[in-house]
Design a protein around this motif. Structure first.
Motif, PDB file in Angstrom:
ATOM      1  N   THR A  13       0.832  -1.218   0.000  1.00  0.00           N
ATOM      2  CA  THR A  13       0.000   0.000   0.000  1.00  0.00           C
ATOM      3  C   THR A  13       0.862   1.262   0.000  1.00  0.00           C
ATOM      4  O   THR A  13       0.354   2.365   0.154  1.00  0.00           O
ATOM      5  CB  THR A  13      -0.963   0.056   1.217  1.00  0.00           C
ATOM      6  OG1 THR A  13      -0.196   0.337   2.392  1.00  0.00           O
ATOM      7  CG2 THR A  13      -1.748  -1.223   1.388  1.00  0.00           C
ATOM      8  N   ILE A  16       5.161   3.298  -3.957  1.00  0.00           N
ATOM      9  CA  ILE A  16       5.447   2.556  -5.197  1.00  0.00           C
ATOM     10  C   ILE A  16       4.818   1.164  -5.157  1.00  0.00           C
ATOM     11  O   ILE A  16       4.420   0.629  -6.199  1.00  0.00           O
ATOM     12  CB  ILE A  16       6.969   2.500  -5.494  1.00  0.00           C
ATOM     13  CG1 ILE A  16       7.218   2.091  -6.946  1.00  0.00           C
ATOM     14  CG2 ILE A  16       7.722   1.579  -4.540  1.00  0.00           C
ATOM     15  CD1 ILE A  16       6.650   3.023  -7.973  1.00  0.00           C
ATOM     16  N   THR A  38       0.767  -7.235   5.528  1.00  0.00           N
ATOM     17  CA  THR A  38       0.731  -5.858   6.020  1.00  0.00           C
ATOM     18  C   THR A  38       0.415  -5.836   7.511  1.00  0.00           C
ATOM     19  O   THR A  38       0.060  -6.867   8.099  1.00  0.00           O
ATOM     20  CB  THR A  38      -0.263  -5.011   5.189  1.00  0.00           C
ATOM     21  OG1 THR A  38      -0.080  -3.639   5.519  1.00  0.00           O
ATOM     22  CG2 THR A  38      -1.709  -5.407   5.433  1.00  0.00           C
ATOM     23  N   THR A  42      -2.113  -0.762   9.227  1.00  0.00           N
ATOM     24  CA  THR A  42      -2.432  -0.404   7.833  1.00  0.00           C
ATOM     25  C   THR A  42      -3.836  -0.908   7.466  1.00  0.00           C
ATOM     26  O   THR A  42      -4.598  -0.200   6.798  1.00  0.00           O
ATOM     27  CB  THR A  42      -1.353  -0.970   6.875  1.00  0.00           C
ATOM     28  OG1 THR A  42      -0.151  -0.247   7.115  1.00  0.00           O
ATOM     29  CG2 THR A  42      -1.741  -0.829   5.423  1.00  0.00           C
ATOM     30  N   SER A 112      13.310  -4.300  -2.078  1.00  0.00           N
ATOM     31  CA  SER A 112      12.864  -2.943  -2.378  1.00  0.00           C
ATOM     32  C   SER A 112      14.053  -2.142  -2.913  1.00  0.00           C
ATOM     33  O   SER A 112      14.942  -1.769  -2.156  1.00  0.00           O
ATOM     34  CB  SER A 112      12.311  -2.287  -1.106  1.00  0.00           C
ATOM     35  OG  SER A 112      11.779  -1.026  -1.411  1.00  0.00           O
ATOM     36  N   LYS A 133      20.448  -0.321   1.491  1.00  0.00           N
ATOM     37  CA  LYS A 133      20.182  -1.210   0.343  1.00  0.00           C
ATOM     38  C   LYS A 133      21.410  -2.067   0.014  1.00  0.00           C
ATOM     39  O   LYS A 133      21.276  -3.214  -0.417  1.00  0.00           O
ATOM     40  CB  LYS A 133      19.729  -0.393  -0.873  1.00  0.00           C
ATOM     41  CG  LYS A 133      18.314   0.178  -0.720  1.00  0.00           C
ATOM     42  CD  LYS A 133      17.820   0.851  -1.986  1.00  0.00           C
ATOM     43  CE  LYS A 133      16.418   1.399  -1.777  1.00  0.00           C
ATOM     44  NZ  LYS A 133      15.879   2.097  -2.955  1.00  0.00           N
TER      45      LYS A 133
END
Ligand SMILES: NC(=O)c1ccc[n+]([C@@H]2O[C@H](COP(=O)([O-])OP(=O)(O)OC[C@H]3O[C@@H](n4cnc5c(N)ncnc54)[C@H](OP(=O)(O)O)[C@@H]3O)[C@@H](O)[C@H]2O)c1
Length: 316
Positions: A13, A16, A38, A42, A112, A133
């Motif tokens: 949600t 992106i 989730t 949320t 991600s 990352k």
């Protein structure tokens, strides 16, 4: 059905994630089960979004990503994990990767990324926004024998309110259709590759459906390559008017970036990323769109049109 991938997505949600899950839903015949993991928070706060996912046949699994038990239970019955967790939750993918590698059924993990190439060149390893990352990539490398991965490297988002739009701090680059004023980065002629958010979703789907070529690769994909001046010219064409223009040369952008980090300003990450993009780090000898059959993408004209519409709507 047996040979179709069962997908479990984190961050569906989000800014992106929402585009990625939509693209997956639009291609749902290519996949088996589609589920999102989730939080209870949320589910309670994004009722409309969650209902729309359910209506589209997406299973909703509620839990806490920090709970090993919740994650292990959620992994049952799935073979592919897709993450679109936000910048604040990048490191929380590391235990998700370890649990995926330990599970007997999860075979593929798409972390991600959806942005700047964090291993573009030797300097990339020192860039502050890349640090979390890079740790995620290291974690995936460590378990490569048990778990496959693919990085979807899209470069900057071009669509409004991202690169092709006005900026809260115009000195870091801005295209303001209400003021008919642009601030171009560098000398305005440096090439930059951009991707629209709907195309990010498309690239993820094509990565999943072309896994034989995407396996264990960084897929460098984009919607198109242009220049800041090229974007300005398209705005001038579509608004049928001449715009006023300022420039932020690379040296000035570096000074703004340094000050932002020193002051702990929230815009610091954006400054660094825009400096990296202005240095040319969204450009490759070849892009990988064709390898995964993602040839049809949005154009500069489309994104400028969308930006003008978005900016006019926001100003009313
Ligand atoms: N290329 C670009 O220009 C660009 C621009 C922005 C972002 N990005 C990249 O896109 C990726 C996703 O970013 P985003 O802006 O879409 O993220 P976001 O909207 O901030 O967050 C995405 C989702 O992550 C989950 N999440 C966020 N914070 C969390 C936390 N502290 N604990 C647990 N879950 C959390 C939530 O999942 P639920 O849906 O389950 O609530 C949220 O909806 C990142 O890798 C980011 O770097 C790229």
């Amino acid at each position: 059905m047996a040979d179709k991938s069962n997908l479990l997505m984190f961050g569906a949600t989000g800014a992106i994630g929402n585009y990625i899950i939509k693209a997956i839903i639009n291609s749902k015949d290519a996949f088996g089960r589609i589920a999102v993991f989730t939080s209870a928070n949320t589910v309670a706060s994004k009722v409309k979004e969650i209902d729309a996912l359910k209506q589209a046949g997406v299973e909703i699994i509620t839990g806490d990503i920090a709970s090993q038990d919740d994650v292990k239970a959620a992994y049952s019955g799935f073979d592919t994990v897709i993450s679109a967790l936000g910048r604040g939750a990048i490191a929380s993918q590391i235990p998700l990767i370890q649990l995926a590698a330990e599970s007997s059924n999860i075979k593929r993990f798409v972390p991600s990324e959806y942005g700047t190439d964090i291993e573009y060149g030797p300097a990339s390893q020192h860039e502050k926004p890349h640090q979390q990352k890079l740790k995620v990539r290291a974690a995936l490398k460590e378990v490569q024998g048990q778990l496959e991965h693919a990085y979807v490297v899209t470069g900057p988002y071009g669509d409004y309110p991202f690169y092709i739009g006005p900026a809260a701090e115009p000195k870091v680059g801005s295209f303001d259709a209400t003021k008919k004023h642009a601030v171009l980065l560098g000398d305005g002629n440096g090439r930059i590759s951009l991707t629209s958010r709907p195309d990010v979703g498309k690239f993820v789907v094509h990565t999943l459906t072309h896994w034989d070529v995407a396996r264990n690769r960084a897929m460098k994909v984009n919607s198109f390559t242009t220049t800041p001046r090229g974007i300005l010219e398209e705005f001038e064409k579509q608004t049928n008017s001449k715009w006023t223009v300022d420039y932020t040369p690379l040296e000035e952008l570096r000074r703004i970036e340094k000050k932002a980090w020193e002051n702990g300003a929230p815009i610091a990450t954006v400054c660094t990323l825009r400096r990296i993009w202005t240095e040319g780090s969204t450009l490759y000898d070849r892009r990988d769109n064709e390898d995964i059959g993602a040839v049809q993408t949005e154009s500069l004209e489309d994104l400028v049109r969308g930006s003008i519409q978005g900016q006019l709507a926001a100003s009313q």
